[in-house]
Enzyme design. Structure first.
Site, PDB file in Angstrom:
ATOM      1  N   LYS A 190      47.672  56.157  36.092  1.00  0.00           N
ATOM      2  CA  LYS A 190      47.345  56.096  37.516  1.00  0.00           C
ATOM      3  C   LYS A 190      46.493  57.284  37.924  1.00  0.00           C
ATOM      4  O   LYS A 190      46.560  58.365  37.334  1.00  0.00           O
ATOM      5  CB  LYS A 190      48.584  55.998  38.394  1.00  0.00           C
ATOM      6  CG  LYS A 190      49.386  57.262  38.570  1.00  0.00           C
ATOM      7  CD  LYS A 190      50.511  57.013  39.570  1.00  0.00           C
ATOM      8  CE  LYS A 190      51.439  58.199  39.681  1.00  0.00           C
ATOM      9  NZ  LYS A 190      52.433  58.004  40.750  1.00  0.00           N
ATOM     10  N   SER A 233      36.174  44.149  44.292  1.00  0.00           N
ATOM     11  CA  SER A 233      36.521  45.095  43.236  1.00  0.00           C
ATOM     12  C   SER A 233      36.722  46.485  43.815  1.00  0.00           C
ATOM     13  O   SER A 233      36.660  46.680  45.019  1.00  0.00           O
ATOM     14  CB  SER A 233      35.445  45.163  42.158  1.00  0.00           C
ATOM     15  OG  SER A 233      34.246  45.622  42.735  1.00  0.00           O
ATOM     16  N   THR A 263      42.990  44.285  42.234  1.00  0.00           N
ATOM     17  CA  THR A 263      41.577  44.009  42.029  1.00  0.00           C
ATOM     18  C   THR A 263      41.195  44.452  40.621  1.00  0.00           C
ATOM     19  O   THR A 263      42.061  44.617  39.771  1.00  0.00           O
ATOM     20  CB  THR A 263      40.706  44.672  43.127  1.00  0.00           C
ATOM     21  OG1 THR A 263      39.374  44.168  43.044  1.00  0.00           O
ATOM     22  CG2 THR A 263      40.730  46.181  43.056  1.00  0.00           C
ATOM     23  N   TYR A 264      39.908  44.646  40.386  1.00  0.00           N
ATOM     24  CA  TYR A 264      39.440  45.078  39.073  1.00  0.00           C
ATOM     25  C   TYR A 264      38.448  46.220  39.235  1.00  0.00           C
ATOM     26  O   TYR A 264      37.868  46.412  40.298  1.00  0.00           O
ATOM     27  CB  TYR A 264      38.820  43.912  38.290  1.00  0.00           C
ATOM     28  CG  TYR A 264      37.605  43.316  38.953  1.00  0.00           C
ATOM     29  CD1 TYR A 264      36.325  43.762  38.616  1.00  0.00           C
ATOM     30  CD2 TYR A 264      37.726  42.341  39.924  1.00  0.00           C
ATOM     31  CE1 TYR A 264      35.205  43.232  39.244  1.00  0.00           C
ATOM     32  CE2 TYR A 264      36.618  41.807  40.537  1.00  0.00           C
ATOM     33  CZ  TYR A 264      35.357  42.243  40.202  1.00  0.00           C
ATOM     34  OH  TYR A 264      34.254  41.733  40.822  1.00  0.00           O
ATOM     35  N   GLY A 319      34.152  44.138  48.906  1.00  0.00           N
ATOM     36  CA  GLY A 319      34.544  42.793  49.304  1.00  0.00           C
ATOM     37  C   GLY A 319      35.743  42.824  50.236  1.00  0.00           C
ATOM     38  O   GLY A 319      35.888  43.727  51.065  1.00  0.00           O
ATOM     39  N   ALA A 320      36.607  41.832  50.095  1.00  0.00           N
ATOM     40  CA  ALA A 320      37.768  41.718  50.985  1.00  0.00           C
ATOM     41  C   ALA A 320      38.652  42.963  50.954  1.00  0.00           C
ATOM     42  O   ALA A 320      39.277  43.317  51.962  1.00  0.00           O
ATOM     43  CB  ALA A 320      38.582  40.481  50.613  1.00  0.00           C
ATOM     44  N   ALA A 321      38.693  43.658  49.812  1.00  0.00           N
ATOM     45  CA  ALA A 321      39.499  44.878  49.708  1.00  0.00           C
ATOM     46  C   ALA A 321      39.049  45.942  50.701  1.00  0.00           C
ATOM     47  O   ALA A 321      39.844  46.803  51.096  1.00  0.00           O
ATOM     48  CB  ALA A 321      39.438  45.425  48.287  1.00  0.00           C
TER      49      ALA A 321
END
Length: 123
Positions: A9, A25, A57-58, A73-75
């Site tokens: 992390k 992403s 996400t990625y 994007g949506a994130a």
């Protein structure tokens, strides 16, 4: 039996950008990716310390040495520049492997830069 454990992390990085009009992403500085053992296109979970949002996400490679952490994007609706987030990657291990697994935790500075010595810890 297979178990899912934390692989690594990035602890308390700061969002530098949020780009709504982008194919989803998270863009991460390649130095930070290397330090946490993250690969491009790897699935990550993101926890926003400021608002409690969580998402999956990625990873997309960001320019090395810039400290970029950009939700795309949506994130981008789940965080804004300045928010502090935790980026977590997981791995799947056998029960025997899990007994000795030590996750890698990276502690960048307030500008998302790696500090010399002590920036990462296993376990």
């Amino acid at each position: 039996m297979l178990l899912t454990l934390m692989k690594s992390k990035l602890h308390r990085v700061k969002v530098t950008q949020a780009e709504l009009n982008y194919v989803g992403s998270i863009t991460i500085d390649e130095d930070l990716m290397d330090a946490a053992g993250l690969l491009e296109n790897e699935q990550v979970h993101i926890v926003n310390n400021n608002n409690g949002e969580r998402l999956i996400t990625y990873v997309i490679k960001g320019e090395r040495g810039t400290g970029i952490i950009c939700l795309n994007g949506a994130a981008a609706r789940r965080a804004q520049p300045g928010d502090v987030i935790i980026i977590i990657a997981y791995c799947t291990l056998t029960a025997d492997e899990a007994k000795t697994h030590k996750p890698l935790v990276v502690f960048p500075d307030e500008n998302n830069r790696l500090v010399t010595g002590g920036q990462a810890a296993r376990g």
